[in-house]
Design a protein around this motif. Structure first.
Motif, PDB file in Angstrom:
ATOM      1  N   ILE A  47       0.852  -1.186   0.000  1.00  0.00           N
ATOM      2  CA  ILE A  47       0.000   0.000   0.000  1.00  0.00           C
ATOM      3  C   ILE A  47       0.890   1.240   0.000  1.00  0.00           C
ATOM      4  O   ILE A  47       2.043   1.181   0.440  1.00  0.00           O
ATOM      5  N   GLY A  48       0.356   2.344  -0.469  1.00  0.00           N
ATOM      6  CA  GLY A  48       1.103   3.592  -0.463  1.00  0.00           C
ATOM      7  C   GLY A  48       0.935   4.326   0.855  1.00  0.00           C
ATOM      8  O   GLY A  48      -0.023   4.079   1.606  1.00  0.00           O
ATOM      9  N   PRO A  49       1.839   5.255   1.164  1.00  0.00           N
ATOM     10  CA  PRO A  49       1.759   5.987   2.442  1.00  0.00           C
ATOM     11  C   PRO A  49       0.507   6.822   2.571  1.00  0.00           C
ATOM     12  O   PRO A  49       0.036   7.063   3.685  1.00  0.00           O
ATOM     13  N   LEU A  50      -0.075   7.246   1.469  1.00  0.00           N
ATOM     14  CA  LEU A  50      -1.288   8.058   1.527  1.00  0.00           C
ATOM     15  C   LEU A  50      -2.513   7.237   1.927  1.00  0.00           C
ATOM     16  O   LEU A  50      -3.564   7.804   2.234  1.00  0.00           O
ATOM     17  N   GLU A  51      -2.372   5.912   1.910  1.00  0.00           N
ATOM     18  CA  GLU A  51      -3.505   5.061   2.257  1.00  0.00           C
ATOM     19  C   GLU A  51      -3.627   4.815   3.756  1.00  0.00           C
ATOM     20  O   GLU A  51      -4.686   4.410   4.240  1.00  0.00           O
ATOM     21  N   LEU A  52      -2.562   5.041   4.515  1.00  0.00           N
ATOM     22  CA  LEU A  52      -2.605   4.761   5.944  1.00  0.00           C
ATOM     23  C   LEU A  52      -3.629   5.611   6.699  1.00  0.00           C
ATOM     24  O   LEU A  52      -4.298   5.096   7.601  1.00  0.00           O
ATOM     25  N   PRO A  53      -3.817   6.886   6.348  1.00  0.00           N
ATOM     26  CA  PRO A  53      -4.831   7.675   7.059  1.00  0.00           C
ATOM     27  C   PRO A  53      -6.269   7.259   6.760  1.00  0.00           C
ATOM     28  O   PRO A  53      -7.198   7.772   7.380  1.00  0.00           O
ATOM     29  N   ARG A  54      -6.451   6.349   5.826  1.00  0.00           N
ATOM     30  CA  ARG A  54      -7.801   5.853   5.517  1.00  0.00           C
ATOM     31  C   ARG A  54      -7.816   4.327   5.385  1.00  0.00           C
ATOM     32  O   ARG A  54      -8.618   3.756   4.655  1.00  0.00           O
ATOM     33  N   LEU A  55      -6.904   3.690   6.106  1.00  0.00           N
ATOM     34  CA  LEU A  55      -6.738   2.247   5.996  1.00  0.00           C
ATOM     35  C   LEU A  55      -8.010   1.488   6.354  1.00  0.00           C
ATOM     36  O   LEU A  55      -8.403   0.543   5.675  1.00  0.00           O
ATOM     37  N   TRP A  56      -8.669   1.907   7.444  1.00  0.00           N
ATOM     38  CA  TRP A  56      -9.904   1.238   7.855  1.00  0.00           C
ATOM     39  C   TRP A  56     -11.055   1.560   6.903  1.00  0.00           C
ATOM     40  O   TRP A  56     -11.657   0.660   6.322  1.00  0.00           O
ATOM     41  N   THR A  57     -11.378   2.838   6.751  1.00  0.00           N
ATOM     42  CA  THR A  57     -12.608   3.214   6.042  1.00  0.00           C
ATOM     43  C   THR A  57     -12.526   2.957   4.540  1.00  0.00           C
ATOM     44  O   THR A  57     -13.477   2.456   3.936  1.00  0.00           O
ATOM     45  N   ARG A  58     -11.405   3.308   3.925  1.00  0.00           N
ATOM     46  CA  ARG A  58     -11.302   3.197   2.474  1.00  0.00           C
ATOM     47  C   ARG A  58     -10.989   1.774   2.021  1.00  0.00           C
ATOM     48  O   ARG A  58     -11.340   1.380   0.910  1.00  0.00           O
ATOM     49  N   HIS A  59     -10.334   1.016   2.863  1.00  0.00           N
ATOM     50  CA  HIS A  59      -9.856  -0.287   2.424  1.00  0.00           C
ATOM     51  C   HIS A  59     -10.494  -1.460   3.180  1.00  0.00           C
ATOM     52  O   HIS A  59     -11.256  -2.225   2.593  1.00  0.00           O
ATOM     53  N   ILE A  60     -10.191  -1.625   4.452  1.00  0.00           N
ATOM     54  CA  ILE A  60     -10.617  -2.833   5.158  1.00  0.00           C
ATOM     55  C   ILE A  60     -12.136  -2.904   5.292  1.00  0.00           C
ATOM     56  O   ILE A  60     -12.761  -3.919   4.950  1.00  0.00           O
TER      57      ILE A  60
END
Length: 215
Positions: A47-60
Protein backbone atom coordinates in the motif's frame (compact mmCIF):
# COMPACT_ATOMS: atom_id res chain seq x y z
CA UNK A 1 20.44 16.40 11.10
CA UNK A 2 17.24 14.39 10.88
CA UNK A 3 15.36 14.43 7.60
CA UNK A 4 12.10 16.23 8.31
CA UNK A 5 11.07 16.48 4.66
CA UNK A 6 9.04 13.32 4.96
CA UNK A 7 6.52 13.31 7.76
CA UNK A 8 5.51 10.10 9.46
CA UNK A 9 2.11 9.15 8.03
CA UNK A 10 -0.84 9.16 10.38
CA UNK A 11 -2.59 5.82 10.71
CA UNK A 12 -6.38 6.00 10.86
CA UNK A 13 -8.00 5.17 14.17
CA UNK A 14 -10.49 2.35 14.19
CA UNK A 15 -14.01 3.64 13.47
CA UNK A 16 -16.28 3.14 16.47
CA UNK A 17 -18.59 0.14 16.17
CA UNK A 18 -18.07 -0.70 12.50
CA UNK A 19 -15.37 -3.33 12.97
CA UNK A 20 -17.40 -5.30 15.51
CA UNK A 21 -20.53 -4.98 13.37
CA UNK A 22 -18.87 -6.25 10.19
CA UNK A 23 -16.56 -8.92 11.64
CA UNK A 24 -18.50 -10.05 14.69
CA UNK A 25 -16.56 -12.50 16.88
CA UNK A 26 -13.61 -12.32 14.46
CA UNK A 27 -13.10 -8.58 14.92
CA UNK A 28 -9.79 -9.10 16.71
CA UNK A 29 -8.44 -10.96 13.67
CA UNK A 30 -9.35 -7.96 11.55
CA UNK A 31 -7.51 -5.70 13.99
CA UNK A 32 -4.47 -7.97 13.86
CA UNK A 33 -4.47 -7.85 10.05
CA UNK A 34 -4.90 -4.07 10.04
CA UNK A 35 -2.00 -3.61 12.47
CA UNK A 36 0.26 -5.80 10.35
CA UNK A 37 -0.69 -4.00 7.14
CA UNK A 38 -0.16 -0.61 8.78
CA UNK A 39 3.25 -1.64 10.09
CA UNK A 40 4.63 -3.42 7.03
CA UNK A 41 2.40 -2.56 4.07
CA UNK A 42 4.33 0.43 2.76
CA UNK A 43 7.81 -1.01 3.18
CA UNK A 44 6.76 -4.18 1.37
CA UNK A 45 5.12 -2.32 -1.49
CA UNK A 46 1.58 -3.40 -0.66
CA UNK A 47 0.00 0.00 0.00
CA UNK A 48 1.10 3.59 -0.46
CA UNK A 49 1.76 5.99 2.44
CA UNK A 50 -1.29 8.06 1.53
CA UNK A 51 -3.50 5.06 2.26
CA UNK A 52 -2.61 4.76 5.94
CA UNK A 53 -4.83 7.68 7.06
CA UNK A 54 -7.80 5.85 5.52
CA UNK A 55 -6.74 2.25 6.00
CA UNK A 56 -9.90 1.24 7.85
CA UNK A 57 -12.61 3.21 6.04
CA UNK A 58 -11.30 3.20 2.47
CA UNK A 59 -9.86 -0.29 2.42
CA UNK A 60 -10.62 -2.83 5.16
CA UNK A 61 -14.21 -1.88 5.93
CA UNK A 62 -14.91 -1.16 2.27
CA UNK A 63 -14.07 -4.81 1.58
CA UNK A 64 -15.77 -6.25 4.64
CA UNK A 65 -19.10 -4.62 3.78
CA UNK A 66 -19.39 -6.95 0.78
CA UNK A 67 -18.90 -10.12 2.84
CA UNK A 68 -22.61 -11.11 3.01
CA UNK A 69 -22.76 -11.38 -0.80
CA UNK A 70 -20.56 -14.49 -1.02
CA UNK A 71 -21.02 -18.22 -0.60
CA UNK A 72 -19.38 -21.45 -1.69
CA UNK A 73 -15.86 -21.34 -3.17
CA UNK A 74 -14.74 -17.89 -4.24
CA UNK A 75 -11.68 -16.64 -6.11
CA UNK A 76 -10.01 -13.27 -5.53
CA UNK A 77 -8.07 -12.22 -8.62
CA UNK A 78 -5.04 -10.01 -8.01
CA UNK A 79 -5.30 -10.38 -4.25
CA UNK A 80 -2.21 -8.24 -3.54
CA UNK A 81 -2.21 -7.11 0.08
CA UNK A 82 -5.30 -9.23 0.74
CA UNK A 83 -7.84 -6.60 -0.20
CA UNK A 84 -10.43 -7.97 -0.49
CA UNK A 85 -9.49 -11.66 -0.15
CA UNK A 86 -7.98 -11.77 3.33
CA UNK A 87 -10.54 -9.34 4.73
CA UNK A 88 -13.38 -11.44 3.35
CA UNK A 89 -11.81 -14.65 4.62
CA UNK A 90 -11.73 -13.17 8.11
CA UNK A 91 -15.34 -12.00 7.90
CA UNK A 92 -16.66 -15.22 6.29
CA UNK A 93 -14.97 -18.34 7.69
CA UNK A 94 -17.80 -20.41 6.19
CA UNK A 95 -16.69 -19.56 2.64
CA UNK A 96 -13.67 -21.09 0.86
CA UNK A 97 -11.35 -18.45 -0.61
CA UNK A 98 -8.81 -18.89 -3.39
CA UNK A 99 -6.38 -15.96 -3.52
CA UNK A 100 -4.88 -15.69 -7.00
CA UNK A 101 -1.76 -13.53 -7.22
CA UNK A 102 1.19 -13.44 -9.62
CA UNK A 103 3.89 -11.57 -7.67
CA UNK A 104 6.09 -13.68 -5.40
CA UNK A 105 6.54 -11.03 -2.70
CA UNK A 106 2.78 -10.57 -2.43
CA UNK A 107 2.22 -14.32 -2.31
CA UNK A 108 4.75 -14.45 0.52
CA UNK A 109 2.85 -11.74 2.40
CA UNK A 110 -0.47 -13.53 1.89
CA UNK A 111 0.99 -16.81 3.16
CA UNK A 112 2.39 -15.08 6.25
CA UNK A 113 -0.98 -13.54 7.02
CA UNK A 114 -2.93 -16.76 6.47
CA UNK A 115 -0.57 -18.56 8.85
CA UNK A 116 -0.46 -15.79 11.45
CA UNK A 117 -4.22 -15.31 11.48
CA UNK A 118 -4.95 -19.04 11.43
CA UNK A 119 -7.21 -18.85 8.37
CA UNK A 120 -8.10 -22.44 7.52
CA UNK A 121 -10.47 -21.38 4.73
CA UNK A 122 -7.85 -19.87 2.39
CA UNK A 123 -5.89 -21.34 -0.53
CA UNK A 124 -3.17 -19.23 -2.15
CA UNK A 125 -2.37 -19.70 -5.83
CA UNK A 126 0.60 -18.06 -7.52
CA UNK A 127 -0.62 -17.71 -11.08
CA UNK A 128 -2.02 -15.36 -13.64
CA UNK A 129 -5.79 -15.66 -13.64
CA UNK A 130 -5.90 -16.69 -17.29
CA UNK A 131 -3.32 -19.46 -16.70
CA UNK A 132 -4.82 -20.99 -13.55
CA UNK A 133 -5.91 -24.60 -14.02
CA UNK A 134 -9.06 -24.18 -11.94
CA UNK A 135 -11.06 -22.40 -14.64
CA UNK A 136 -14.80 -23.01 -14.51
CA UNK A 137 -14.82 -24.36 -10.95
CA UNK A 138 -15.57 -21.35 -8.74
CA UNK A 139 -18.97 -20.29 -7.45
CA UNK A 140 -17.96 -16.64 -7.64
CA UNK A 141 -14.98 -14.42 -8.38
CA UNK A 142 -14.18 -11.05 -6.89
CA UNK A 143 -11.50 -8.43 -7.49
CA UNK A 144 -10.73 -4.92 -6.30
CA UNK A 145 -8.60 -2.17 -7.86
CA UNK A 146 -7.28 -4.51 -10.56
CA UNK A 147 -8.50 -2.97 -13.81
CA UNK A 148 -11.53 -1.58 -15.63
CA UNK A 149 -14.49 -3.93 -16.10
CA UNK A 150 -13.89 -4.41 -19.84
CA UNK A 151 -10.39 -5.73 -19.04
CA UNK A 152 -11.42 -7.60 -15.91
CA UNK A 153 -14.26 -9.65 -17.38
CA UNK A 154 -12.03 -11.77 -19.68
CA UNK A 155 -9.80 -12.55 -16.68
CA UNK A 156 -12.54 -13.44 -14.22
CA UNK A 157 -15.58 -14.82 -16.07
CA UNK A 158 -13.81 -17.98 -17.33
CA UNK A 159 -12.99 -18.97 -13.75
CA UNK A 160 -16.66 -19.15 -12.73
CA UNK A 161 -18.92 -22.16 -13.21
CA UNK A 162 -22.10 -21.78 -15.24
CA UNK A 163 -24.63 -19.97 -13.08
CA UNK A 164 -21.93 -18.54 -10.83
CA UNK A 165 -21.30 -14.86 -10.21
CA UNK A 166 -18.86 -12.04 -10.67
CA UNK A 167 -18.93 -9.82 -7.57
CA UNK A 168 -16.45 -7.04 -8.28
CA UNK A 169 -15.70 -4.19 -5.89
CA UNK A 170 -15.71 -0.90 -7.74
CA UNK A 171 -15.72 2.86 -7.24
CA UNK A 172 -18.02 5.72 -8.13
CA UNK A 173 -17.69 5.09 -11.89
CA UNK A 174 -19.15 1.58 -11.73
CA UNK A 175 -22.15 2.39 -13.94
CA UNK A 176 -19.90 3.97 -16.56
CA UNK A 177 -17.66 0.89 -16.51
CA UNK A 178 -20.64 -1.31 -17.30
CA UNK A 179 -21.57 0.88 -20.26
CA UNK A 180 -17.99 0.85 -21.56
CA UNK A 181 -17.81 -2.95 -21.29
CA UNK A 182 -20.98 -3.68 -23.25
CA UNK A 183 -19.29 -5.70 -26.01
CA UNK A 184 -17.24 -7.77 -23.56
CA UNK A 185 -20.31 -8.40 -21.40
CA UNK A 186 -22.15 -9.81 -24.39
CA UNK A 187 -19.15 -11.84 -25.58
CA UNK A 188 -18.79 -13.56 -22.22
CA UNK A 189 -22.56 -14.02 -21.89
CA UNK A 190 -23.01 -12.20 -18.61
CA UNK A 191 -26.57 -11.71 -17.38
CA UNK A 192 -28.17 -9.29 -14.93
CA UNK A 193 -25.15 -6.97 -14.83
CA UNK A 194 -25.84 -4.25 -12.28
CA UNK A 195 -24.41 -2.14 -9.48
CA UNK A 196 -25.30 -2.72 -5.84
CA UNK A 197 -24.29 -0.71 -2.80
CA UNK A 198 -23.66 -2.29 0.57
CA UNK A 199 -22.68 -1.00 3.98
CA UNK A 200 -24.81 2.14 3.82
CA UNK A 201 -25.74 2.00 7.49
CA UNK A 202 -22.16 1.56 8.69
CA UNK A 203 -19.93 3.44 6.25
CA UNK A 204 -19.89 7.10 5.27
CA UNK A 205 -19.07 5.97 1.74
CA UNK A 206 -20.86 2.70 0.96
CA UNK A 207 -19.20 -0.07 -1.04
CA UNK A 208 -20.15 -0.34 -4.71
CA UNK A 209 -20.21 -3.77 -6.28
CA UNK A 210 -20.76 -4.83 -9.88
CA UNK A 211 -22.63 -8.14 -9.89
CA UNK A 212 -23.24 -10.38 -12.89
CA UNK A 213 -24.29 -13.97 -13.50
CA UNK A 214 -22.12 -16.09 -15.80
CA UNK A 215 -24.25 -18.04 -18.27
Amino acid sequence: MADVSRETPVIESEPTGAVDALFGPRADLARQYAASLAQHGEERGLIGPLELPRLWTRHILNCAAAAPLFSGRVGDVGSGAGLPGLVLAIARPDVEWVLIETMERRVTWLAEQVSGLGLANVEIVRSRAEEWNGAGTLDAVTARAVSALRTLVPLTAPLVRSGGELILLKGANAEAEIAAADKVIRRFRLNDVHVETVGETLLAEPTRVIRATVA
